[in-house]
Design an enzyme around this catalytic site. Structure first.
Site, PDB file in Angstrom:
ATOM      1  N   ASP A   9      -6.825  55.164  11.750  1.00 25.53           N
ATOM      2  CA  ASP A   9      -5.480  55.033  12.293  1.00 25.53           C
ATOM      3  C   ASP A   9      -4.897  53.740  11.691  1.00 25.53           C
ATOM      4  OD1 ASP A   9      -3.255  55.046  14.156  1.00 25.53           O
ATOM      5  OD2 ASP A   9      -4.355  53.524  15.285  1.00 25.53           O
ATOM      6  N   ASP A  11      -1.514  51.793  13.070  1.00 27.85           N
ATOM      7  CA  ASP A  11      -0.946  50.856  14.045  1.00 27.85           C
ATOM      8  C   ASP A  11      -1.956  50.521  15.140  1.00 27.85           C
ATOM      9  OD1 ASP A  11       1.753  50.550  13.026  1.00 27.85           O
ATOM     10  OD2 ASP A  11       1.955  52.684  13.437  1.00 27.85           O
ATOM     11  N   GLU A  18       2.220  46.432  16.461  1.00 28.81           N
ATOM     12  CA  GLU A  18       3.200  46.922  17.447  1.00 28.81           C
ATOM     13  C   GLU A  18       4.257  45.895  17.832  1.00 28.81           C
ATOM     14  OE1 GLU A  18       3.955  49.799  17.918  1.00 28.81           O
ATOM     15  OE2 GLU A  18       2.190  51.034  17.589  1.00 28.81           O
ATOM     16  N   GLY A  51       5.205  57.881  18.056  1.00 29.61           N
ATOM     17  CA  GLY A  51       6.326  58.189  17.157  1.00 29.61           C
ATOM     18  C   GLY A  51       7.596  57.510  17.634  1.00 29.61           C
ATOM     19  N   GLU A  54      10.512  59.924  18.781  1.00 32.36           N
ATOM     20  CA  GLU A  54      10.138  60.553  20.056  1.00 32.36           C
ATOM     21  C   GLU A  54      10.242  59.527  21.193  1.00 32.36           C
ATOM     22  OE1 GLU A  54       8.565  60.678  17.198  1.00 32.36           O
ATOM     23  OE2 GLU A  54       8.286  62.798  16.725  1.00 32.36           O
ATOM     24  N   THR A 118      -2.222  58.684  10.546  1.00 36.12           N
ATOM     25  CA  THR A 118      -1.335  57.832  11.340  1.00 36.12           C
ATOM     26  C   THR A 118      -0.112  58.569  11.842  1.00 36.12           C
ATOM     27  OG1 THR A 118       0.014  55.816  11.287  1.00 36.12           O
ATOM     28  CG2 THR A 118      -0.121  57.036   9.243  1.00 36.12           C
TER      29      THR A 118
END
Ligand code: XBP
Ligand code: MG
Length: 235
Positions: A9, A11, A18, A51, A54, A118
């Site tokens: 992954d 992030d 983040e 996302g 989203e 990711t």
């Protein structure tokens, strides 16, 4: 048994990105004349939706209809957020998480393939790799699967299934590295064993069922993780 690929992954797992994403969202909101500002506490909740587009959509779901952005407006706002996120990355104030570079290098040296699965988009992954490895993602990771390439983002398994398809490997030959519950569910949905290194926003997530939990990738427990199909350092 020899492991054939590690799937990472991005992030929260490769780097604590983040806070840079949050700053970029807030900058984009301001530039668009919106009086939205996501605090650390807000963002902890909002991150449960993977996302960026989203996340914005869900954030405004309870707003009066005439105050809600359309999907097209969200797309434009998110494009502005990405522009600003890339600018923040290029200021090079972030770092890879401990042990990431050494593990990727050790795998590559041992002939174990390395891949990315990711939620974020390819330009973000490329810029991150240029910042930390001095080369674009495709020169560090053999396979890269991104959120916008699949129908359903994490916690759906789609992005891990896409990475496995591009590697031409089955899940039993690979291990996923994740920092979040959504990532764990996604990787497990693709039948992958998962190493979890919780990050600043996911430290209270429920990681029940993870094959291995580590503080970070320098944790000596990586060397004695019993539930994983490899020994580290790779032999
Ligand atoms: C991380 C995310 C991403 C980033 C923002 O999830 O949810 O959405 O916060 O990325 P994971 P974009 O680490 O599980 O992949 O704004 O580019 O969508
Ligand atoms: Mg993550």
């Amino acid at each position: 048994m020899t492991i054939k690929a590690l799937i990472f992954d991005v992030d929260g797992t490769l780097a604590e990105t983040e806070e840079a994403h949050r700053a970029a969202f807030n900058q984009a909101f301001k530039a668009a004349g919106l009086d939205w500002n996501w605090s650390v506490a807000d963002y902890r909740q909002l991150l449960k939706t993977t996302g960026g587009k989203e996340r914005i959509k869900l954030f405004q779901a309870d707003f009066p209809a005439d105050e809600q952005l359309t999907d097209e407006e969200i797309k434009d706002l998110h494009a502005e957020k990405t522009k600003r996120y890339l600018k923040i990355l290029k200021q090079r104030k972030l770092a890879l998480r401990p042990g990431v570079k050494a593990l990727v290098q050790a795998a590559t040296d041992a002939g174990i393939r390395v891949a990315i699965a990711t939620t974020t988009s390819r330009p973000n992954v490329d810029t991150l790799c240029v910042c930390f490895w001095g080369k674009p993602a495709g020169k560090v990771f053999e396979v890269i699967a991104c959120g916008d390439e699949v129908e359903n983002k994490k916690p759906a398994p789609d992005v891990y299934l896409l990475a496995l398809e591009r590697l031409g490997l089955s899940a039993k030959d690979c291990v996923a590295f994740e920092d979040s519950r959504n990532g764990l569910i996604s990787a497990h949905g693709a039948d992958l064993p998962v190493v979890i290194t919780p990050s600043m926003y996911t430290d209270t997530d429920d990681f029940t069922g993870a094959e291995c939990m580590l503080r970070n990738l320098t944790d000596p427990d990586l060397r004695k993780a019993k539930n994983l199909p490899f020994e580290y350092p790779f032999k």
